[in-house]
Design a protein around this motif. Sequence first.
Motif, PDB file in Angstrom:
ATOM      1  N   MET A  16       2.441  -5.556 -13.452  1.00 40.60           N
ATOM      2  CA  MET A  16       2.368  -6.806 -12.700  1.00 40.60           C
ATOM      3  C   MET A  16       0.926  -7.111 -12.320  1.00 40.60           C
ATOM      4  O   MET A  16       0.480  -8.269 -12.373  1.00 40.60           O
ATOM      5  CB  MET A  16       3.238  -6.720 -11.443  1.00 40.60           C
ATOM      6  N   GLY A  17       0.179  -6.067 -11.936  1.00 40.80           N
ATOM      7  CA  GLY A  17      -1.233  -6.261 -11.631  1.00 40.80           C
ATOM      8  C   GLY A  17      -2.012  -6.744 -12.830  1.00 40.80           C
ATOM      9  O   GLY A  17      -2.923  -7.582 -12.695  1.00 40.80           O
ATOM     10  N   GLU A  18      -1.673  -6.260 -14.012  1.00 44.15           N
ATOM     11  CA  GLU A  18      -2.346  -6.722 -15.220  1.00 44.15           C
ATOM     12  C   GLU A  18      -2.038  -8.184 -15.492  1.00 44.15           C
ATOM     13  O   GLU A  18      -2.893  -8.938 -15.968  1.00 44.15           O
ATOM     14  CB  GLU A  18      -1.914  -5.852 -16.403  1.00 44.15           C
ATOM     15  N   VAL A  19      -0.802  -8.590 -15.181  1.00 45.62           N
ATOM     16  CA  VAL A  19      -0.440 -10.003 -15.367  1.00 45.62           C
ATOM     17  C   VAL A  19      -1.295 -10.896 -14.477  1.00 45.62           C
ATOM     18  O   VAL A  19      -1.712 -11.999 -14.881  1.00 45.62           O
ATOM     19  CB  VAL A  19       1.059 -10.205 -15.069  1.00 45.62           C
ATOM     20  N   PHE A  20      -1.601 -10.422 -13.259  1.00 44.24           N
ATOM     21  CA  PHE A  20      -2.424 -11.200 -12.337  1.00 44.24           C
ATOM     22  C   PHE A  20      -3.915 -10.901 -12.490  1.00 44.24           C
ATOM     23  O   PHE A  20      -4.710 -11.248 -11.617  1.00 44.24           O
ATOM     24  CB  PHE A  20      -1.995 -10.913 -10.898  1.00 44.24           C
ATOM     25  N   ASP A  21      -4.283 -10.275 -13.584  1.00 40.59           N
ATOM     26  CA  ASP A  21      -5.688 -10.014 -13.922  1.00 40.59           C
ATOM     27  C   ASP A  21      -6.400  -9.177 -12.866  1.00 40.59           C
ATOM     28  O   ASP A  21      -7.569  -9.434 -12.533  1.00 40.59           O
ATOM     29  CB  ASP A  21      -6.448 -11.339 -14.146  1.00 40.59           C
ATOM     30  N   PHE A  22      -5.729  -8.159 -12.338  1.00 42.57           N
ATOM     31  CA  PHE A  22      -6.398  -7.231 -11.432  1.00 42.57           C
ATOM     32  C   PHE A  22      -7.404  -6.401 -12.222  1.00 42.57           C
ATOM     33  O   PHE A  22      -7.099  -5.925 -13.325  1.00 42.57           O
ATOM     34  CB  PHE A  22      -5.385  -6.282 -10.783  1.00 42.57           C
ATOM     35  N   ASP A  23      -8.583  -6.206 -11.647  1.00 40.39           N
ATOM     36  CA  ASP A  23      -9.514  -5.268 -12.270  1.00 40.39           C
ATOM     37  C   ASP A  23      -9.105  -3.842 -11.903  1.00 40.39           C
ATOM     38  O   ASP A  23      -8.172  -3.619 -11.140  1.00 40.39           O
ATOM     39  CB  ASP A  23     -10.952  -5.558 -11.856  1.00 40.39           C
ATOM     40  N   ARG A  24      -9.824  -2.852 -12.434  1.00 39.68           N
ATOM     41  CA  ARG A  24      -9.434  -1.455 -12.214  1.00 39.68           C
ATOM     42  C   ARG A  24      -9.531  -1.073 -10.740  1.00 39.68           C
ATOM     43  O   ARG A  24      -8.670  -0.355 -10.218  1.00 39.68           O
ATOM     44  CB  ARG A  24     -10.323  -0.533 -13.049  1.00 39.68           C
ATOM     45  N   TYR A  25     -10.568  -1.553 -10.055  1.00 42.54           N
ATOM     46  CA  TYR A  25     -10.731  -1.209  -8.642  1.00 42.54           C
ATOM     47  C   TYR A  25      -9.585  -1.774  -7.812  1.00 42.54           C
ATOM     48  O   TYR A  25      -9.027  -1.082  -6.947  1.00 42.54           O
ATOM     49  CB  TYR A  25     -12.069  -1.738  -8.125  1.00 42.54           C
ATOM     50  N   THR A  26      -9.227  -3.021  -8.054  1.00 46.08           N
ATOM     51  CA  THR A  26      -8.137  -3.644  -7.305  1.00 46.08           C
ATOM     52  C   THR A  26      -6.813  -2.956  -7.603  1.00 46.08           C
ATOM     53  O   THR A  26      -5.992  -2.727  -6.701  1.00 46.08           O
ATOM     54  CB  THR A  26      -8.043  -5.135  -7.642  1.00 46.08           C
ATOM     55  N   VAL A  42      -2.530  -1.009  -5.789  1.00 43.95           N
ATOM     56  CA  VAL A  42      -1.287  -0.672  -6.480  1.00 43.95           C
ATOM     57  C   VAL A  42      -1.047   0.843  -6.520  1.00 43.95           C
ATOM     58  O   VAL A  42       0.028   1.321  -6.155  1.00 43.95           O
ATOM     59  CB  VAL A  42      -1.283  -1.243  -7.914  1.00 43.95           C
ATOM     60  N   ILE A  43      -2.062   1.597  -6.945  1.00 38.67           N
ATOM     61  CA  ILE A  43      -1.867   3.035  -7.166  1.00 38.67           C
ATOM     62  C   ILE A  43      -1.948   3.819  -5.861  1.00 38.67           C
ATOM     63  O   ILE A  43      -1.045   4.597  -5.526  1.00 38.67           O
ATOM     64  CB  ILE A  43      -2.894   3.555  -8.184  1.00 38.67           C
ATOM     65  N   LEU A  44      -3.037   3.628  -5.099  1.00 35.60           N
ATOM     66  CA  LEU A  44      -3.224   4.424  -3.889  1.00 35.60           C
ATOM     67  C   LEU A  44      -2.107   4.235  -2.859  1.00 35.60           C
ATOM     68  O   LEU A  44      -1.660   5.221  -2.256  1.00 35.60           O
ATOM     69  CB  LEU A  44      -4.585   4.116  -3.263  1.00 35.60           C
ATOM     70  N   PRO A  45      -1.634   2.993  -2.608  1.00 36.14           N
ATOM     71  CA  PRO A  45      -0.525   2.861  -1.641  1.00 36.14           C
ATOM     72  C   PRO A  45       0.707   3.663  -2.027  1.00 36.14           C
ATOM     73  O   PRO A  45       1.464   4.100  -1.149  1.00 36.14           O
ATOM     74  CB  PRO A  45      -0.242   1.351  -1.641  1.00 36.14           C
ATOM     75  N   GLN A  46       0.931   3.881  -3.318  1.00 38.91           N
ATOM     76  CA  GLN A  46       2.075   4.687  -3.743  1.00 38.91           C
ATOM     77  C   GLN A  46       1.813   6.178  -3.587  1.00 38.91           C
ATOM     78  O   GLN A  46       2.756   6.978  -3.502  1.00 38.91           O
ATOM     79  CB  GLN A  46       2.412   4.383  -5.207  1.00 38.91           C
ATOM     80  N   LEU A  47       0.522   6.564  -3.543  1.00 36.05           N
ATOM     81  CA  LEU A  47       0.170   7.973  -3.400  1.00 36.05           C
ATOM     82  C   LEU A  47      -0.024   8.390  -1.949  1.00 36.05           C
ATOM     83  O   LEU A  47      -0.026   9.589  -1.645  1.00 36.05           O
ATOM     84  CB  LEU A  47      -1.115   8.276  -4.182  1.00 36.05           C
ATOM     85  N   TYR A  48      -0.203   7.422  -1.045  1.00 34.64           N
ATOM     86  CA  TYR A  48      -0.455   7.754   0.357  1.00 34.64           C
ATOM     87  C   TYR A  48       0.625   8.660   0.959  1.00 34.64           C
ATOM     88  O   TYR A  48       0.295   9.628   1.664  1.00 34.64           O
ATOM     89  CB  TYR A  48      -0.602   6.482   1.191  1.00 34.64           C
ATOM     90  N   PRO A  49       1.933   8.389   0.743  1.00 32.22           N
ATOM     91  CA  PRO A  49       2.942   9.286   1.339  1.00 32.22           C
ATOM     92  C   PRO A  49       2.802  10.726   0.864  1.00 32.22           C
ATOM     93  O   PRO A  49       2.983  11.661   1.644  1.00 32.22           O
ATOM     94  CB  PRO A  49       4.271   8.670   0.887  1.00 32.22           C
ATOM     95  N   TYR A  50       2.475  10.900  -0.411  1.00 26.47           N
ATOM     96  CA  TYR A  50       2.313  12.251  -0.947  1.00 26.47           C
ATOM     97  C   TYR A  50       1.045  12.903  -0.402  1.00 26.47           C
ATOM     98  O   TYR A  50       1.018  14.115  -0.150  1.00 26.47           O
ATOM     99  CB  TYR A  50       2.266  12.198  -2.477  1.00 26.47           C
TER     100      TYR A  50
END
Length: 250
Positions: A141-151, A156-164
Amino acid sequence: MLFVVSFLIVWHLVAEFLTEGLLPPPHPVGQEAYTLVSTGEFIEHTIDTVRRVTIPFFAAWAVSIALGVAMGLSARAEKFFDAGVVIGLTVPGLAWAIISVMIFGLSEVGAYFAVFVIVLPMITINFWEGVKDIDMDLIEMGEVFDFDRYTTLRRVILPQLYPYMLSAGRFGLSLCWKVVVIVEFLGFGSGIGYMILNDYNNFNMAGVLAWTALFTVLMLVIEYGGFKTLESHLLGWRPEVGVRSAEAQQ
């Protein structure tokens, strides 16, 4: 607070009626703890223990991130390191503590090594599972909205890793404290574990319980002042989970 009060009441009743004077009630233990804090003895030995905890913990944290991400993204890395992680989780912490003392002696390096090898596999497996559970649909979905790697990484990635990450931090840090206390118990000349051993040798039950209580209070301060604060800041976006009755749903 209700739990603490209930615990103190049960402790007092057990000390008065079931242990025949072997277990001191809360009041003399509180007086002993106050003396340790007021004289500065608690601060002095806690500084040594904290140093032996934080240095290997953050070292294990950094290595675990690299290993966990590699195992989560690469099947070859997962197969290669899987046995090592299982072995690390299987070997008892006391065995690692004794081995490190036998190799490095009663030195700071021995304490650092014991904490590092014990905590490393547990934190690694948390990051490993976290990376494997990343929702790839959100990345697409981020790729569809043209997110760069930092965004993509930040939103997208870090919020999913925060609980772990928080889970690994909680369990890893609590395990670090326990391991360091055991290592100090084996013969160090300073630290909380050493002082517990000293009071044990003098059969000072109030002293042992006072050091244990102060140690517990310190861990509660770290939990509620540190991890809970981070959790509310980093995971405030998550909806609360609740169970509604059938009547409420109707």
